[in-house]
Design an enzyme around this catalytic site. Structure first.
Site, PDB file in Angstrom:
ATOM      1  N   LYS A   1      -1.030  -2.069  -7.255  1.00 46.55           N
ATOM      2  CA  LYS A   1      -0.983  -0.617  -7.044  1.00 46.55           C
ATOM      3  C   LYS A   1      -0.350   0.250  -7.991  1.00 46.55           C
ATOM      4  O   LYS A   1       0.998   0.228  -8.041  1.00 46.55           O
ATOM      5  CB  LYS A   1      -0.607  -0.387  -5.756  1.00 46.55           C
ATOM      6  CG  LYS A   1      -1.257   0.705  -4.773  1.00 46.55           C
ATOM      7  CD  LYS A   1      -0.778   0.658  -3.386  1.00 46.55           C
ATOM      8  CE  LYS A   1      -1.136   1.893  -2.562  1.00 46.55           C
ATOM      9  NZ  LYS A   1      -0.573   1.683  -1.188  1.00 46.55           N
TER      10      LYS A   1
ATOM     11  N   ARG B   1      -0.062   7.858  12.937  1.00 49.31           N
ATOM     12  CA  ARG B   1      -0.242   9.277  13.090  1.00 49.31           C
ATOM     13  C   ARG B   1      -1.519   9.536  13.876  1.00 49.31           C
ATOM     14  O   ARG B   1      -1.362  10.775  14.639  1.00 49.31           O
ATOM     15  CB  ARG B   1      -0.541   9.798  11.521  1.00 49.31           C
ATOM     16  CG  ARG B   1       0.778   9.671  10.740  1.00 49.31           C
ATOM     17  CD  ARG B   1      -0.025   9.635   9.230  1.00 49.31           C
ATOM     18  NE  ARG B   1      -0.598   8.689   8.980  1.00 49.31           N
ATOM     19  CZ  ARG B   1      -0.847   8.475   7.709  1.00 49.31           C
ATOM     20  NH1 ARG B   1      -0.482   8.993   6.742  1.00 49.31           N
ATOM     21  NH2 ARG B   1      -1.656   7.279   7.327  1.00 49.31           N
TER      22      ARG B   1
HETATM   23  O1  PNS Z   1       2.727   1.920   3.374  1.00 47.40           O
HETATM   24  P1  PNS Z   1       1.480   1.114   3.267  1.00 47.40           P
HETATM   25  O2  PNS Z   1       1.057   1.035   2.065  1.00 47.40           O
HETATM   26  O3  PNS Z   1       0.678   1.573   4.452  1.00 47.40           O
HETATM   27  O4  PNS Z   1       2.416  -0.217   3.966  1.00 47.40           O
HETATM   28  C1  PNS Z   1       1.414  -1.399   3.805  1.00 47.40           C
HETATM   29  C2  PNS Z   1       2.411  -2.604   4.046  1.00 47.40           C
HETATM   30  C3  PNS Z   1       3.256  -2.795   3.035  1.00 47.40           C
HETATM   31  C4  PNS Z   1       3.013  -2.609   5.455  1.00 47.40           C
HETATM   32  C5  PNS Z   1       1.283  -4.012   4.039  1.00 47.40           C
HETATM   33  O5  PNS Z   1       0.735  -3.897   2.818  1.00 47.40           O
HETATM   34  C6  PNS Z   1       2.080  -5.263   3.928  1.00 47.40           C
HETATM   35  O6  PNS Z   1       2.543  -5.767   4.974  1.00 47.40           O
HETATM   36  N1  PNS Z   1       1.944  -5.914   2.607  1.00 47.40           N
HETATM   37  C7  PNS Z   1       2.681  -7.086   2.461  1.00 47.40           C
HETATM   38  C8  PNS Z   1       1.864  -8.305   2.140  1.00 47.40           C
HETATM   39  C9  PNS Z   1       1.376  -8.823   3.664  1.00 47.40           C
HETATM   40  O7  PNS Z   1       2.153  -9.476   4.283  1.00 47.40           O
HETATM   41  N2  PNS Z   1      -0.088  -8.726   3.678  1.00 47.40           N
HETATM   42  C10 PNS Z   1      -0.612  -9.174   5.025  1.00 47.40           C
HETATM   43  C11 PNS Z   1      -0.662  -8.206   6.235  1.00 47.40           C
HETATM   44  S1  PNS Z   1      -1.561  -8.539   7.490  1.00 47.40           S
END
Ligand code: PNS
Length: 168
Positions: free
Chosen positions: A41, A94
């Site tokens: 990203k 939200r």
């Molecule tokens: O602020 P965001 O981008 O909405 O956060 C998303 C986040 C970081 C919570 C999510 O992408 C995440 O947990 N990523 C880590 C990788 C992971 O565990 N993926 C499986 C999620 S079910």
């Protein structure tokens, strides 16, 4: 001792995130604000900058009763949560539109690691439309984001975009 992880991209942290942190402080003794390292990203701020910004702005939260830590993490969130001996993952909701994606993630996380609970917290109505993506877009296009991110964050964003910044 109740410890939660508040994960996210925080690119940048908004007042909506800070509102969730303040609310989380009422429930947990310690919250680890965990910034995901995601090389796929493209971000406005580097991980180091986001850590620095978050540390700066959480220092300004008045009268908080819980211990706040800022760090970054890579890989699977629940694995990291277990490593950090957390009881829960906090996520802000939200609007109902957030719920579907958040529910999917929460259930997938629970499947991976049933010991870790996900706690959804409702942000204040005033921030119900605020997202890091939108504040970046609006500022870049010349709009105003006053009150949506801390002033220091807006200043840093302006610097990144190379825009003119005059403290009021
Ligand atoms: O602020 P965001 O981008 O909405 O956060 C998303 C986040 C970081 C919570 C999510 O992408 C995440 O947990 N990523 C880590 C990788 C992971 O565990 N993926 C499986 C999620 S079910």
């Amino acid at each position: 001792m109740r410890r939660a992880i508040y994960p996210g991209s925080f690119d940048p942290v908004t007042n909506g995130h800070l509102d969730i942190i303040e609310r989380g402080c009422k429930l947990f003794d310690e919250i680890i604000i965990a910034i995901l390292v995601n090389p796929e990203k493209q971000a406005l701020f580097t991980i180091e900058e986001r850590c620095e910004i978050l540390r700066e702005v959480i220092d300004e939260i008045d009268g908080r009763s819980c211990h706040l830590i800022v760090e970054s993490f890579e890989g699977l969130l629940v694995k990291y949560a277990v490593e950090r001996d957390a009881d829960a993952i906090v996520r802000g909701i939200r609007a109902i539109s957030d719920y579907e994606y958040e529910l999917q993630m929460a259930l997938m996380n629970r499947r991976q690691e049933p010991r870790i609970e996900t706690v959804f917290m409702m942000s204040a109505e005033a921030y119900s439309y605020v997202s890091s993506r939108l504040v970046k877009e609006v500022l870049q296009l010349g709009g105003t984001i006053e009150g949506l991110v801390p002033a220091s964050v807006e200043a840093r964003m302006r610097k990144k975009y190379g825009g003119y910044w005059r403290p009021s």
